[in-house]
Motif scaffolding. Structure first.
Motif, PDB file in Angstrom:
ATOM      1  N   GLY A 140       0.825  -1.211   0.000  1.00 33.06           N
ATOM      2  CA  GLY A 140       0.000   0.000   0.000  1.00 33.06           C
ATOM      3  C   GLY A 140       0.856   1.256   0.000  1.00 33.06           C
ATOM      4  N   GLY A 141       1.960   1.226   0.743  1.00 33.63           N
ATOM      5  CA  GLY A 141       2.878   2.367   0.749  1.00 33.63           C
ATOM      6  C   GLY A 141       3.530   2.576  -0.601  1.00 33.63           C
ATOM      7  N   VAL A 142       3.915   1.469  -1.242  1.00 28.06           N
ATOM      8  CA  VAL A 142       4.499   1.560  -2.586  1.00 28.06           C
ATOM      9  C   VAL A 142       3.482   2.135  -3.573  1.00 28.06           C
ATOM     10  CG1 VAL A 142       5.425   0.227  -4.514  1.00 28.06           C
ATOM     11  CG2 VAL A 142       6.123  -0.327  -2.166  1.00 28.06           C
ATOM     12  N   ALA A 143       2.231   1.653  -3.483  1.00 32.58           N
ATOM     13  CA  ALA A 143       1.180   2.152  -4.378  1.00 32.58           C
ATOM     14  C   ALA A 143       0.946   3.638  -4.166  1.00 32.58           C
ATOM     15  CB  ALA A 143      -0.112   1.376  -4.141  1.00 32.58           C
ATOM     16  N   PHE A 144       1.016   4.091  -2.928  1.00 36.90           N
ATOM     17  CA  PHE A 144       0.827   5.520  -2.637  1.00 36.90           C
ATOM     18  C   PHE A 144       1.921   6.352  -3.296  1.00 36.90           C
ATOM     19  CE2 PHE A 144       1.663   9.271   0.002  1.00 36.90           C
ATOM     20  CZ  PHE A 144       0.411   9.875  -0.027  1.00 36.90           C
ATOM     21  N   LEU A 145       3.147   5.865  -3.242  1.00 35.00           N
ATOM     22  CA  LEU A 145       4.262   6.590  -3.855  1.00 35.00           C
ATOM     23  C   LEU A 145       4.161   6.626  -5.380  1.00 35.00           C
ATOM     24  CD1 LEU A 145       7.212   5.253  -1.652  1.00 35.00           C
ATOM     25  CD2 LEU A 145       6.104   7.503  -1.517  1.00 35.00           C
ATOM     26  N   LEU A 146       3.493   5.600  -5.936  1.00 35.60           N
ATOM     27  CA  LEU A 146       3.387   5.496  -7.396  1.00 35.60           C
ATOM     28  C   LEU A 146       2.056   6.014  -7.934  1.00 35.60           C
ATOM     29  CD1 LEU A 146       4.876   1.893  -7.838  1.00 35.60           C
ATOM     30  CD2 LEU A 146       6.036   4.064  -8.313  1.00 35.60           C
ATOM     31  N   ARG A 147       1.280   6.706  -7.097  1.00 42.16           N
ATOM     32  CA  ARG A 147      -0.106   7.037  -7.436  1.00 42.16           C
ATOM     33  C   ARG A 147      -0.241   7.911  -8.677  1.00 42.16           C
ATOM     34  NH1 ARG A 147       1.670   9.974  -3.281  1.00 42.16           N
ATOM     35  NH2 ARG A 147       1.257  12.219  -3.181  1.00 42.16           N
ATOM     36  N   ASP A 148       0.773   8.652  -9.047  1.00 38.76           N
ATOM     37  CA  ASP A 148       0.679   9.532 -10.218  1.00 38.76           C
ATOM     38  C   ASP A 148       1.507   9.029 -11.388  1.00 38.76           C
ATOM     39  OD1 ASP A 148      -1.022  11.375  -8.947  1.00 38.76           O
ATOM     40  OD2 ASP A 148       0.689  12.320  -7.952  1.00 38.76           O
ATOM     41  N   THR A 149       1.826   7.727 -11.382  1.00 40.04           N
ATOM     42  CA  THR A 149       2.649   7.160 -12.446  1.00 40.04           C
ATOM     43  C   THR A 149       1.890   6.067 -13.197  1.00 40.04           C
ATOM     44  OG1 THR A 149       3.618   5.345 -11.158  1.00 40.04           O
ATOM     45  CG2 THR A 149       4.622   7.528 -10.918  1.00 40.04           C
ATOM     46  N   VAL A 150       2.481   5.626 -14.315  1.00 36.47           N
ATOM     47  CA  VAL A 150       1.859   4.567 -15.108  1.00 36.47           C
ATOM     48  C   VAL A 150       1.871   3.232 -14.367  1.00 36.47           C
ATOM     49  CG1 VAL A 150       3.976   3.810 -16.284  1.00 36.47           C
ATOM     50  CG2 VAL A 150       1.767   3.645 -17.471  1.00 36.47           C
ATOM     51  N   ALA A 151       2.718   3.138 -13.320  1.00 35.04           N
ATOM     52  CA  ALA A 151       2.831   1.887 -12.567  1.00 35.04           C
ATOM     53  C   ALA A 151       1.761   1.742 -11.493  1.00 35.04           C
ATOM     54  CB  ALA A 151       4.222   1.789 -11.927  1.00 35.04           C
ATOM     55  N   TYR A 152       0.932   2.772 -11.301  1.00 33.70           N
ATOM     56  CA  TYR A 152      -0.018   2.722 -10.184  1.00 33.70           C
ATOM     57  C   TYR A 152      -1.039   1.594 -10.328  1.00 33.70           C
ATOM     58  CZ  TYR A 152      -3.653   3.909  -6.883  1.00 33.70           C
ATOM     59  OH  TYR A 152      -4.573   3.837  -5.869  1.00 33.70           O
ATOM     60  N   GLU A 153      -1.507   1.349 -11.540  1.00 36.34           N
ATOM     61  CA  GLU A 153      -2.517   0.303 -11.725  1.00 36.34           C
ATOM     62  C   GLU A 153      -1.988  -1.046 -11.253  1.00 36.34           C
ATOM     63  OE1 GLU A 153      -5.393  -1.588 -15.230  1.00 36.34           O
ATOM     64  OE2 GLU A 153      -3.563  -0.523 -15.769  1.00 36.34           O
TER      65      GLU A 153
END
Length: 372
Positions: free
Chosen positions: A253-266
């Protein structure tokens, strides 16, 4: 207070092979969630009317489809690796998907359709759309064909069986998995790794072209559903090395939060979701074991529910979504039970015999070709 031995306290669990899991229960829960989401859209004609959409932007049915693909990726990979027979794998997938689907499509088009249609029986059966629907939905290649006069005056206008749209992507996932396994048997590592990198690059390029979650269409559906399937597949391959539990979910969840504005978020979001689903899948449960012995009605629920829901609402148009859900679920569950015991289970039992028949036919043709 008596201390609990630390050796008996487990902060996490691992995925594993075998049937000691809650996959059966989770598949049925996912099927019920799809029925629930469609209960709202059938009553209102709006996908956004389902409560979870206003909170997360996606319906509970949307997440349920991810559950199906995730669990399917795990179980299908387990089956393929355990049996190590690509032909048996292919035949097994065909007899699992198509017999119940074809019966459902034929029943919908040839029996239910003319009963609820606003056009005459003669007009109905002579309309090419009926046969186009049977061919398209029965093959999974075109599931959005409308039947003449069927459900024309409902909020979900002319929609016959929306959930069938996912089946072709499920079959595409099977095909790609089989291809990767076949290539891996060549023992040319760089070829397999090259293809995997190519698939990853195709995903990244695709998401730049069709950003998630605003895009629609076949390419977007592939980009959305196949990662869920292959996350499940990877979870099986890494089953002894992934510590499932709250700690992993919080970390992801922390990783997803850091990636929330990138193409990797999905992908990051799917990993968080997968960690929760797989943790629930492998929690010890005696209820799931008892439930599994009754049969697997989840597929029948999934492919049968929508036309039944449309019919129930057509007969009682003032019905509230939760009432529609309760009534249509009871009806669909009983028919899904018949589908399992009379169609799905018997056809799955023919897998080995059909595999050997296909294999023997292939050998006969091969010998005939050599003699010529």
């Amino acid at each position: 207070m008596r201390a609990i031995p630390t050796s008996k306290v487990t902060m996490f669990i691992h995925a594993h092979e075998g049937q000691a899991n809650n996959f059966h229960l989770l598949r049925h829960a996912a099927a019920f969630c799809v029925v629930l989401t469609h209960s709202y859209s059938i009553v209102t004609g709006q996908y956004q009317s389902e409560p979870l959409v206003s909170w997360t932007g996606s319906s509970i049915g949307h997440y349920a489809v991810d559950v199906f693909f995730l669990l399917s990726g795990f179980l299908v990979t387990q089956s393929l690796i355990r049996n190590d027979d690509l032909l048996r794998f292919a035949v097994g997938r065909i007899v699992r998907i198509f017999p119940a689907l074809i019966v459902t499509v034929l029943f919908t088009a040839l029996i239910l359709g003319p009963l609820v249609s606003t056009v005459s029986i003669g007009t109905y059966y002579t309309d090419p759309a009926v046969w186009q629907y049977i061919a398209g939905s029965g093959s999974t290649l075109q599931t959005d064909v409308r039947l003449p006069g069927v459900f024309t005056n409902l909020p979900e206008t002319n929609e016959v069986n929306i959930p069938l749209w996912t089946l072709k992507y499920e079959l595409a996932a099977y095909l790609l998995l089989g291809l990767l396994v076949a290539i891996s048997r060549l023992r040319i590592g760089y070829v397999l790794y090259g293809i995997m990198l190519l698939l990853l690059a195709a995903y990244v390029w695709g998401r730049f072209q069709q950003p998630w979650p605003v895009s629609e269409g076949a390419v977007n559906n592939l980009l959305h559903l196949l990662p869920a399937f292959f996350i499940g597949s990877a979870a099986f391959l890494l089953r002894g090395h992934i510590p499932l539990g709250p700690a992993l979910t919080i970390f992801l969840g922390g990783v997803a939060f850091l990636l929330r504005d990138t193409v990797a978020y999905e992908i990051a979001e799917k990993l968080v979701f997968a960690s929760v689903v797989l943790w629930l899948a492998f929690l010890p449960s005696k209820i799931s074991e008892a439930f599994a012995r009754r049969g697997d009605y989840s597929y029948g629920l999934y492919i049968l529910a929508f036309p039944i829901q449309q019919t129930v609402f057509m007969l009682h148009p003032g019905m509230a979504p939760l009432v529609l859900f309760a009534i249509s679920t009871l009806i669909t569950l009983s028919i899904a039970a018949l589908s399992w015991h009379l169609i799905e289970k018997p056809c799955m039992g023919l897998r080995d015999r059909l595999t050997e028949t296909v294999r023997s036919l292939g050998m006969v043709r091969s010998l005939a070709g050599r003699r010529r």
